[in-house]
Design an enzyme around this catalytic site. Structure first.
Site, PDB file in Angstrom:
ATOM      1  N   SER A 127      44.022  31.080 -30.569  1.00 53.92           N
ATOM      2  CA  SER A 127      43.102  31.911 -29.807  1.00 53.92           C
ATOM      3  C   SER A 127      43.246  33.380 -30.212  1.00 53.92           C
ATOM      4  O   SER A 127      42.961  33.734 -31.344  1.00 53.92           O
ATOM      5  CB  SER A 127      43.348  31.694 -28.313  1.00 53.92           C
ATOM      6  OG  SER A 127      42.317  32.233 -27.536  1.00 53.92           O
ATOM      7  N   ASP A 281      35.802  22.988 -28.460  1.00 51.63           N
ATOM      8  CA  ASP A 281      36.079  24.348 -27.997  1.00 51.63           C
ATOM      9  C   ASP A 281      34.746  25.039 -27.699  1.00 51.63           C
ATOM     10  O   ASP A 281      33.866  25.097 -28.552  1.00 51.63           O
ATOM     11  CB  ASP A 281      36.839  25.107 -29.081  1.00 51.63           C
ATOM     12  CG  ASP A 281      37.471  26.403 -28.584  1.00 51.63           C
ATOM     13  OD1 ASP A 281      36.908  27.022 -27.667  1.00 51.63           O
ATOM     14  OD2 ASP A 281      38.521  26.794 -29.135  1.00 51.63           O
ATOM     15  N   HIS A 310      39.184  24.303 -25.622  1.00 51.57           N
ATOM     16  CA  HIS A 310      40.017  25.397 -26.134  1.00 51.57           C
ATOM     17  C   HIS A 310      41.491  25.141 -25.862  1.00 51.57           C
ATOM     18  O   HIS A 310      42.354  25.550 -26.643  1.00 51.57           O
ATOM     19  CB  HIS A 310      39.590  26.721 -25.505  1.00 51.57           C
ATOM     20  CG  HIS A 310      40.263  27.907 -26.112  1.00 51.57           C
ATOM     21  ND1 HIS A 310      40.062  28.278 -27.429  1.00 51.57           N
ATOM     22  CD2 HIS A 310      41.158  28.793 -25.609  1.00 51.57           C
ATOM     23  CE1 HIS A 310      40.782  29.352 -27.699  1.00 51.57           C
ATOM     24  NE2 HIS A 310      41.464  29.676 -26.614  1.00 51.57           N
TER      25      HIS A 310
END
Length: 343
Positions: A127, A281, A310
């Site tokens: 991320s 995601d 995610h």
């Protein structure tokens, strides 16, 4: 426990100066005599070095008996310089905007000046850690041998920015926020923030199939309070907002000298890159990585299958964790020849 390095008169890209900037970090393993076994593993939004420990340990790809793993904490996360721990005039809502490149520049000082490391065997992250991984590969193409961004991208997309704006609005609209000069944490805003996040962190299929039961939650409401609210309720509101700004502004193409040219930025990467987007995601979708890798000389994409969205990159699902660990093992075993940069 973690360590702190202080960076005197650290000028940010905004022109503001943190004097000093404080970079929190933790290391695992020992640096070998040749200084060739260093791995850099930056942290994600609202996480700290402990958030990365699920991928570090004996028998794992990131084995501290083999590698010297450095985990620097993101500015704004409450351990490194943040609104919650910085004195006036940069305290609370007056904390200046910090970019991904500001983070990378501080980390570069730690790596080169403090540890004397000239090359990194691997940079990886999930991320916001992936955003930092890409920036490292662009800013220091001769230093990064391998890069493994997972559940991330080289820049924040407009759709992703819409999500970030919804989080910012939700938190700051709480009357208790008081323009960032609150007397106590705006807990109502933080709880609402967490519930907005819940709709993006996992996929629709995750919720349809009630996969949260695998995490020990008996109902959706229990999951929203026990997982999502508890994840953010102890965070400082201004810290969360500072990290959101860093996230929203991330874009390797705005690196000085690249003039906003994303293809040129990605073409400058010399490292071997293995990108691992998650199949479902919602804000770093596989399509982003597939477009990006076309412009990276030694780039490859492997989509992590499954419905965890995610949070595929969070280590909670053993199947996903094994996939990521195997990919790290693969790239670390691969020979490295830095690619010539594309012009």
């Amino acid at each position: 426990m973690h360590d702190i390095i202080e960076l005197p008169a650290f000028e940010l890209e905004s022109g503001a100066v943190l004097d000093p900037a404080r970079l929190a970090y933790k290391t695992y393993g020992e640096l070998n005599s040749a200084r060739t076994n260093a791995v850099l593993f930056p942290t994600w939004f609202a996480g700290d070095h402990t958030s990365n420990e699920w991928l570090i340990g004996p028998g794992k790809a990131l084995d501290p008996r083999t590698y010297f793993i450095i985990v620097p904490n993101l500015f704004g996360n409450g351990l490194s310089s943040s609104p919650s721990n910085t004195p006036a005039p940069h305290d609370r809502s007056s904390f200046p905007s910090v970019t991904i490149r500001d983070n990378v520049r501080a980390q570069h000082h730690l790596i080169t000046e403090h540890f004397g490391i000239e090359r990194l065997a691997l940079v990886l992250g999930c991320s916001m850690g992936a955003l930092q991984t890409y920036q490292w590969a662009v800013s220091h193409p001769d230093m990064v041998e391998r890069a493994l961004p997972f559940c991330g991208a080289p820049r924040t997309s407009p759709h992703n920015a819409v999500f970030i704006e919804s989080l910012r609005a939700t938190l700051t609209l709480d009357a208790a926020y008081e323009g960032g000069r609150y007397r106590s944490q705006p807990l109502g805003g933080i709880r609402a923030f967490a519930r907005v996040y819940a709709g993006w962190g996992f996929s629709q299929a995750f919720y349809w199939e009630e996969t949260y039961r695998q995490l020990g939650f008996a109902s959706l409401e229990e999951f929203l309070t026990g997982f999502w609210e508890s994840n953010f309720i102890d965070q400082d509101a201004n810290d969360l907002l500072a990290m959101l700004r860093t996230w929203q502004d991330a874009d390797v193409s705005t690196t000085p000298g690249l003039e906003g040219d994303i293809e040129r930025a990605l073409g400058s990467i010399r490292a071997k890159v293995l990108a691992l987007p998650a199949e479902k995601d919602l804000y770093f979708p596989p399509e982003d990585e597939m477009r990006a890798v076309r412009h990276i000389p030694h780039g490859e994409v492997r989509v992590i299958p499954g419905i965890w969205g995610h949070l595929t990159g969070g280590g909670a699902n053993p199947v996903d964790a094994a996939f990521i660990d195997a990919a790290i093992r693969h790239i670390l075993a691969s020979p490295v020849t830095l690619a010539p940069a594309r012009t």
